[in-house]
Design a protein around this motif. Structure first.
Motif, PDB file in Angstrom:
ATOM      1  N   ASP A  17       0.728  -1.142  -0.036  1.00 44.30           N
ATOM      2  CA  ASP A  17       0.325   0.210  -0.246  1.00 44.30           C
ATOM      3  C   ASP A  17       0.682   1.427   0.245  1.00 44.30           C
ATOM      4  O   ASP A  17       0.690   2.604  -0.592  1.00 44.30           O
ATOM      5  CB  ASP A  17      -1.352  -0.109   1.404  1.00 44.30           C
ATOM      6  CG  ASP A  17      -1.986   0.938   0.541  1.00 44.30           C
ATOM      7  OD1 ASP A  17      -2.642   1.660   0.210  1.00 44.30           O
ATOM      8  OD2 ASP A  17      -1.853   1.906   2.254  1.00 44.30           O
ATOM      9  N   LEU A  18       1.979   1.160   0.664  1.00 44.29           N
ATOM     10  CA  LEU A  18       2.746   2.311   0.960  1.00 44.29           C
ATOM     11  C   LEU A  18       4.285   2.439   0.023  1.00 44.29           C
ATOM     12  O   LEU A  18       4.699   3.786  -0.485  1.00 44.29           O
ATOM     13  CB  LEU A  18       3.564   2.503   2.571  1.00 44.29           C
ATOM     14  CG  LEU A  18       1.977   2.299   3.367  1.00 44.29           C
ATOM     15  CD1 LEU A  18       3.138   2.296   4.733  1.00 44.29           C
ATOM     16  CD2 LEU A  18       1.661   3.522   3.417  1.00 44.29           C
ATOM     17  N   VAL A  19       4.369   1.747  -0.179  1.00 48.18           N
ATOM     18  CA  VAL A  19       5.966   1.776  -1.666  1.00 48.18           C
ATOM     19  C   VAL A  19       4.718   1.947  -2.847  1.00 48.18           C
ATOM     20  O   VAL A  19       3.998   1.807  -3.284  1.00 48.18           O
ATOM     21  CB  VAL A  19       6.473  -0.055  -1.585  1.00 48.18           C
ATOM     22  CG1 VAL A  19       7.087   0.595  -3.092  1.00 48.18           C
ATOM     23  CG2 VAL A  19       7.252   0.180  -0.680  1.00 48.18           C
ATOM     24  N   ARG A  20       5.261   3.001  -3.992  1.00 49.15           N
ATOM     25  CA  ARG A  20       5.199   3.798  -4.492  1.00 49.15           C
ATOM     26  C   ARG A  20       5.926   2.889  -5.422  1.00 49.15           C
ATOM     27  O   ARG A  20       7.508   3.354  -5.573  1.00 49.15           O
ATOM     28  CB  ARG A  20       4.590   5.352  -4.523  1.00 49.15           C
ATOM     29  CG  ARG A  20       4.556   5.999  -3.641  1.00 49.15           C
ATOM     30  CD  ARG A  20       4.412   7.097  -3.398  1.00 49.15           C
ATOM     31  NE  ARG A  20       2.704   7.397  -1.989  1.00 49.15           N
ATOM     32  CZ  ARG A  20       2.824   8.561  -1.589  1.00 49.15           C
ATOM     33  NH1 ARG A  20       3.753   9.405  -2.293  1.00 49.15           N
ATOM     34  NH2 ARG A  20       1.776   8.828  -0.579  1.00 49.15           N
ATOM     35  N   VAL A  21       5.262   3.797  -6.713  1.00 53.41           N
ATOM     36  CA  VAL A  21       5.780   2.572  -7.808  1.00 53.41           C
ATOM     37  C   VAL A  21       6.778   4.144  -8.936  1.00 53.41           C
ATOM     38  O   VAL A  21       8.409   4.008  -8.536  1.00 53.41           O
ATOM     39  CB  VAL A  21       4.905   2.440  -9.293  1.00 53.41           C
ATOM     40  CG1 VAL A  21       5.859   2.514 -10.382  1.00 53.41           C
ATOM     41  CG2 VAL A  21       4.135   1.486  -9.513  1.00 53.41           C
ATOM     42  N   ARG A  22       6.742   5.307  -8.221  1.00 52.21           N
ATOM     43  CA  ARG A  22       7.211   5.847  -9.076  1.00 52.21           C
ATOM     44  C   ARG A  22       8.650   6.339  -8.142  1.00 52.21           C
ATOM     45  O   ARG A  22       9.667   6.886  -8.506  1.00 52.21           O
ATOM     46  CB  ARG A  22       6.775   7.823  -8.842  1.00 52.21           C
ATOM     47  CG  ARG A  22       5.671   7.703  -7.568  1.00 52.21           C
ATOM     48  CD  ARG A  22       5.164   9.896  -7.749  1.00 52.21           C
ATOM     49  NE  ARG A  22       4.414  10.161  -6.447  1.00 52.21           N
ATOM     50  CZ  ARG A  22       3.628   9.688  -5.903  1.00 52.21           C
ATOM     51  NH1 ARG A  22       2.807   9.538  -6.770  1.00 52.21           N
ATOM     52  NH2 ARG A  22       2.809  10.544  -4.979  1.00 52.21           N
ATOM     53  N   ASP A  23       8.063   6.475  -6.728  1.00 50.48           N
ATOM     54  CA  ASP A  23       9.721   5.860  -5.903  1.00 50.48           C
ATOM     55  C   ASP A  23      10.158   5.250  -6.706  1.00 50.48           C
ATOM     56  O   ASP A  23      11.919   5.509  -6.619  1.00 50.48           O
ATOM     57  CB  ASP A  23       9.201   6.116  -4.333  1.00 50.48           C
ATOM     58  CG  ASP A  23       8.137   7.165  -3.547  1.00 50.48           C
ATOM     59  OD1 ASP A  23       8.474   8.234  -4.043  1.00 50.48           O
ATOM     60  OD2 ASP A  23       7.388   6.465  -2.661  1.00 50.48           O
ATOM     61  N   CYS A  24      10.336   3.774  -6.685  1.00 52.30           N
ATOM     62  CA  CYS A  24      11.117   2.971  -7.027  1.00 52.30           C
ATOM     63  C   CYS A  24      11.567   2.915  -8.931  1.00 52.30           C
ATOM     64  O   CYS A  24      12.979   3.271  -8.734  1.00 52.30           O
ATOM     65  CB  CYS A  24       9.856   2.172  -7.569  1.00 52.30           C
ATOM     66  SG  CYS A  24       8.966   0.994  -5.575  1.00 52.30           S
ATOM     67  N   LEU A  25      10.805   3.819  -9.545  1.00 54.38           N
ATOM     68  CA  LEU A  25      11.648   4.327 -10.697  1.00 54.38           C
ATOM     69  C   LEU A  25      12.485   5.218 -10.358  1.00 54.38           C
ATOM     70  O   LEU A  25      13.779   5.694 -10.651  1.00 54.38           O
ATOM     71  CB  LEU A  25      10.361   5.505 -11.218  1.00 54.38           C
ATOM     72  CG  LEU A  25       9.800   4.093 -12.041  1.00 54.38           C
ATOM     73  CD1 LEU A  25       8.136   4.764 -12.692  1.00 54.38           C
ATOM     74  CD2 LEU A  25      10.463   2.786 -12.773  1.00 54.38           C
TER      75      LEU A  25
END
Length: 284
Positions: A17-25
């Motif tokens: 829920d908290l991990v965001r794709v844009r953060d990972c990118l």
């Protein structure tokens, strides 16, 4: 006293829920940049290295993203993935995404020239390059995030002000790993050991005052992440020091790593003391 309860969602669900794709990118852009620079012709990469004898602002920044050996690049990519990745998880699960983002931006943009400038304190004809100093900063940030995460998800009596316990324990281990036995290394170890013991004692005192109330909820996953992060942080000296470069024309890795680790901890810690960052809101 703990914040876990039987009504809390499981660890995996909160992570998703908290991990965001844009953060990972955004985090993945760093390895992509390191790989891209590595693919440049060797002559181009050498022009980006930081020469002590003729330093420039451009090379002071760019040199930290330059590698010449596959093994050197691979070790720094692995270190970044581990330390930055775990620090990111701790931060988002503790509601400190903004703190992590600000620290990461600072480490990538402002820290490289600062590390290069501080290296000039050691007058010599040398060449500096490699991402290891920035990786060390993420290890320093990890030392700060461990108690912040523990407070948010496991025990409300833990405060970020307990973080120096982790910091000084790591610094106490460092001379044992990085320096030959001497009065200086022994003095550093003992001094930092005493300081670390003081903060550990303060942590234990606060635990007793809180009453040590146990949680009815499961700590599975939550506690595992805390243990992994702690082992990584305490184990950092064994992988970050004592294995410096062999060439006489290379910046001593141990010095760069120590600077990176200390600045990576002290900068964000001071920001929290000054209350420059609030939590992101609900942590799920």
């Amino acid at each position: 006293m703990s914040l876990r309860s039987t009504d809390d969602p499981p660890f995996g669900a909160v992570v998703v829920d908290l991990v965001r794709v844009r953060d990972c990118l955004a985090l993945a852009a760093v390895p992509a940049a390191l790989l891209g620079i590595f693919l440049l012709p060797e002559s181009s990469r050498r022009s980006l290295t930081f020469l002590y004898a003729s330093p420039t602002l451009t090379t002071a920044f760019a040199a930290h993203f330059v590698h010449f050996r596959v093994t050197h690049l691979a070790s720094n990519l692995l270190g970044y993935g581990v330390f930055a990745g775990v620090a990111y998880l701790l931060a988002v699960l503790a509601g400190r995404r903004r703190l992590f983002g600000a620290a990461t931006g600072t480490f990538l943009l402002a820290l490289p020239p600062v590390l290069s400038a501080l290296n000039l304190a050691l007058p010599r004809r040398a060449v500096g390059y490699g991402f290891s100093g920035v990786n060390a900063a993420f290890a320093g940030l990890l030392a700060l995030l461990i108690p912040i995460y523990a407070r948010a998800r496991l025990a409300s009596w833990i405060e970020f002000r307990h973080a120096p316990a982790v910091f000084f324990v790591v610094i106490a281990i460092t001379p044992v790993v990085a320096l030959p036995p001497s009065t200086t290394s022994l003095g550093i170890t003992l001094t930092c050991g005493v300081l670390g013991t003081y903060y550990v004692h303060a942590l234990e005192t606060d635990r007793r005052r809180a009453g040590g109330v146990e949680t009815a909820g499961s700590t599975r996953g939550w506690l595992d992440l805390l243990v992994v992060a702690t082992l990584l942080c305490v184990g950092f000296p064994f992988v970050g020091f004592g294995a410096g470069a062999t060439g006489s024309a290379t910046v001593p890795n141990d010095y760069v790593h120590l600077l990176g680790f200390c600045l990576g901890f002290i900068g964000p810690y001071v920001c929290l003391v000054l209350e420059l960052f609030d939590t992101d809101g609900s942590t799920g």
